[in-house]
Design a protein around this motif. Sequence first.
Motif, PDB file in Angstrom:
ATOM      1  N   LEU A   3      33.557  20.594  51.213  1.00 20.21           N
ATOM      2  CA  LEU A   3      32.050  20.328  51.454  1.00 20.21           C
ATOM      3  C   LEU A   3      31.522  21.250  50.266  1.00 20.21           C
ATOM      4  O   LEU A   3      31.828  22.493  50.082  1.00 20.21           O
ATOM      5  CB  LEU A   3      31.340  20.513  52.547  1.00 20.21           C
ATOM      6  N   LEU A   4      30.586  20.700  49.575  1.00 19.43           N
ATOM      7  CA  LEU A   4      30.089  21.785  48.367  1.00 19.43           C
ATOM      8  C   LEU A   4      28.453  21.634  48.684  1.00 19.43           C
ATOM      9  O   LEU A   4      27.784  20.477  48.618  1.00 19.43           O
ATOM     10  CB  LEU A   4      30.472  21.067  46.875  1.00 19.43           C
ATOM     11  N   GLY A   5      27.597  22.542  48.571  1.00 15.71           N
ATOM     12  CA  GLY A   5      26.384  22.810  48.772  1.00 15.71           C
ATOM     13  C   GLY A   5      25.731  23.453  47.596  1.00 15.71           C
ATOM     14  O   GLY A   5      26.056  24.649  47.079  1.00 15.71           O
ATOM     15  N   THR A   6      24.499  22.688  47.224  1.00 22.98           N
ATOM     16  CA  THR A   6      23.865  23.353  46.003  1.00 22.98           C
ATOM     17  C   THR A   6      22.420  22.840  46.498  1.00 22.98           C
ATOM     18  O   THR A   6      21.843  22.174  47.156  1.00 22.98           O
ATOM     19  CB  THR A   6      24.357  22.387  44.673  1.00 22.98           C
ATOM     20  N   VAL A  14      21.563  20.183  49.248  1.00 21.35           N
ATOM     21  CA  VAL A  14      22.267  19.132  49.273  1.00 21.35           C
ATOM     22  C   VAL A  14      23.875  19.612  49.453  1.00 21.35           C
ATOM     23  O   VAL A  14      24.249  20.265  48.731  1.00 21.35           O
ATOM     24  CB  VAL A  14      22.142  18.237  47.802  1.00 21.35           C
ATOM     25  N   VAL A  15      24.217  18.599  50.193  1.00 20.90           N
ATOM     26  CA  VAL A  15      25.770  18.892  50.625  1.00 20.90           C
ATOM     27  C   VAL A  15      26.549  17.706  50.239  1.00 20.90           C
ATOM     28  O   VAL A  15      26.222  16.474  50.764  1.00 20.90           O
ATOM     29  CB  VAL A  15      25.908  19.053  52.150  1.00 20.90           C
ATOM     30  N   LEU A  28      36.118  18.239  63.498  1.00 23.74           N
ATOM     31  CA  LEU A  28      36.141  19.682  63.765  1.00 23.74           C
ATOM     32  C   LEU A  28      35.809  20.878  62.575  1.00 23.74           C
ATOM     33  O   LEU A  28      34.946  21.545  62.484  1.00 23.74           O
ATOM     34  CB  LEU A  28      37.210  20.135  64.488  1.00 23.74           C
ATOM     35  N   ALA A  29      36.706  20.516  61.589  1.00 22.70           N
ATOM     36  CA  ALA A  29      36.642  21.017  60.367  1.00 22.70           C
ATOM     37  C   ALA A  29      35.250  20.757  59.592  1.00 22.70           C
ATOM     38  O   ALA A  29      34.576  21.639  59.080  1.00 22.70           O
ATOM     39  CB  ALA A  29      37.672  20.657  59.479  1.00 22.70           C
ATOM     40  N   PHE A  30      34.709  19.557  59.617  1.00 18.17           N
ATOM     41  CA  PHE A  30      33.398  19.188  59.385  1.00 18.17           C
ATOM     42  C   PHE A  30      32.548  20.177  59.697  1.00 18.17           C
ATOM     43  O   PHE A  30      31.478  20.592  59.241  1.00 18.17           O
ATOM     44  CB  PHE A  30      33.123  17.660  59.192  1.00 18.17           C
ATOM     45  N   LYS A  31      32.396  20.094  61.119  1.00 17.32           N
ATOM     46  CA  LYS A  31      31.329  20.969  62.008  1.00 17.32           C
ATOM     47  C   LYS A  31      31.376  22.435  61.785  1.00 17.32           C
ATOM     48  O   LYS A  31      30.235  23.025  61.389  1.00 17.32           O
ATOM     49  CB  LYS A  31      31.651  20.728  63.445  1.00 17.32           C
ATOM     50  N   GLU A  32      32.594  22.903  61.598  1.00 14.23           N
ATOM     51  CA  GLU A  32      32.753  24.260  61.165  1.00 14.23           C
ATOM     52  C   GLU A  32      32.126  24.611  59.769  1.00 14.23           C
ATOM     53  O   GLU A  32      31.418  25.486  59.720  1.00 14.23           O
ATOM     54  CB  GLU A  32      34.088  24.796  61.415  1.00 14.23           C
ATOM     55  N   ALA A  33      32.647  23.895  58.751  1.00 14.73           N
ATOM     56  CA  ALA A  33      31.884  24.115  57.415  1.00 14.73           C
ATOM     57  C   ALA A  33      30.473  23.687  57.322  1.00 14.73           C
ATOM     58  O   ALA A  33      29.837  24.664  56.991  1.00 14.73           O
ATOM     59  CB  ALA A  33      32.775  23.278  56.503  1.00 14.73           C
ATOM     60  N   VAL A  34      30.237  22.826  57.866  1.00 15.90           N
ATOM     61  CA  VAL A  34      28.621  22.193  57.664  1.00 15.90           C
ATOM     62  C   VAL A  34      27.584  23.359  58.366  1.00 15.90           C
ATOM     63  O   VAL A  34      26.509  23.670  57.946  1.00 15.90           O
ATOM     64  CB  VAL A  34      28.425  20.801  57.993  1.00 15.90           C
ATOM     65  N   GLN A  35      28.186  23.857  59.633  1.00 15.25           N
ATOM     66  CA  GLN A  35      27.235  24.752  60.267  1.00 15.25           C
ATOM     67  C   GLN A  35      27.131  26.055  59.423  1.00 15.25           C
ATOM     68  O   GLN A  35      25.855  26.440  59.596  1.00 15.25           O
ATOM     69  CB  GLN A  35      27.920  25.115  61.633  1.00 15.25           C
ATOM     70  N   GLN A  36      28.046  26.555  58.682  1.00 19.12           N
ATOM     71  CA  GLN A  36      27.744  27.504  57.802  1.00 19.12           C
ATOM     72  C   GLN A  36      26.891  27.385  56.810  1.00 19.12           C
ATOM     73  O   GLN A  36      26.180  28.140  56.409  1.00 19.12           O
ATOM     74  CB  GLN A  36      29.302  28.077  57.429  1.00 19.12           C
ATOM     75  N   LEU A  37      27.195  26.132  56.118  1.00 24.32           N
ATOM     76  CA  LEU A  37      26.451  25.677  54.948  1.00 24.32           C
ATOM     77  C   LEU A  37      24.790  25.625  55.506  1.00 24.32           C
ATOM     78  O   LEU A  37      23.935  25.840  54.700  1.00 24.32           O
ATOM     79  CB  LEU A  37      26.801  24.418  54.460  1.00 24.32           C
ATOM     80  N   VAL A  44      17.537  19.439  53.814  1.00 28.39           N
ATOM     81  CA  VAL A  44      18.875  18.966  53.644  1.00 28.39           C
ATOM     82  C   VAL A  44      19.154  17.561  53.434  1.00 28.39           C
ATOM     83  O   VAL A  44      18.542  16.648  53.976  1.00 28.39           O
ATOM     84  CB  VAL A  44      19.753  19.436  54.855  1.00 28.39           C
ATOM     85  N   VAL A  45      19.806  17.491  52.432  1.00 27.81           N
ATOM     86  CA  VAL A  45      20.475  15.916  51.806  1.00 27.81           C
ATOM     87  C   VAL A  45      21.857  16.093  52.064  1.00 27.81           C
ATOM     88  O   VAL A  45      22.661  16.848  51.697  1.00 27.81           O
ATOM     89  CB  VAL A  45      19.971  15.526  50.637  1.00 27.81           C
TER      90      VAL A  45
END
Length: 110
Positions: A3-6, A14-15, A28-37, A44-45
């Motif tokens: 995941l890349l956030g800008t 934008v993610v 689960l990996a998505f949820k952990e990564a996106v929660q921090q982002l 958010v987009v």
Amino acid sequence: MKLLGTLEGDNVFVVDMHEENLDASNVLAFKEAVQQLLKDQARVVLDLEGVRFIDSSGIGALLSCMRQVAQQRGEVRLCNLSGTVIALFELMRLNRVFRIYDSRADAVAF
């Protein structure tokens, strides 16, 4: 999970998701990564251009993102959904829950 956030436009976060699937194997990996982002983000987009398949656990993760951002009085928009993903969203009437845009530029223009 890639995941890349800008920040783009008028302070829109934008993610970019660089996975073909959002399903039980990686949710689960998505949820952990996106929660921090998404921490402290209100506009958010989620650009799902590379995503070709989403299952119910993936949809649950997207709804979780929406709830997290809504707690900050924000909004999540989706863009660049593939034909199969759009068909799923329409079948489940999630196109009434999420704001979905064809292009990233349209989604960023809050």
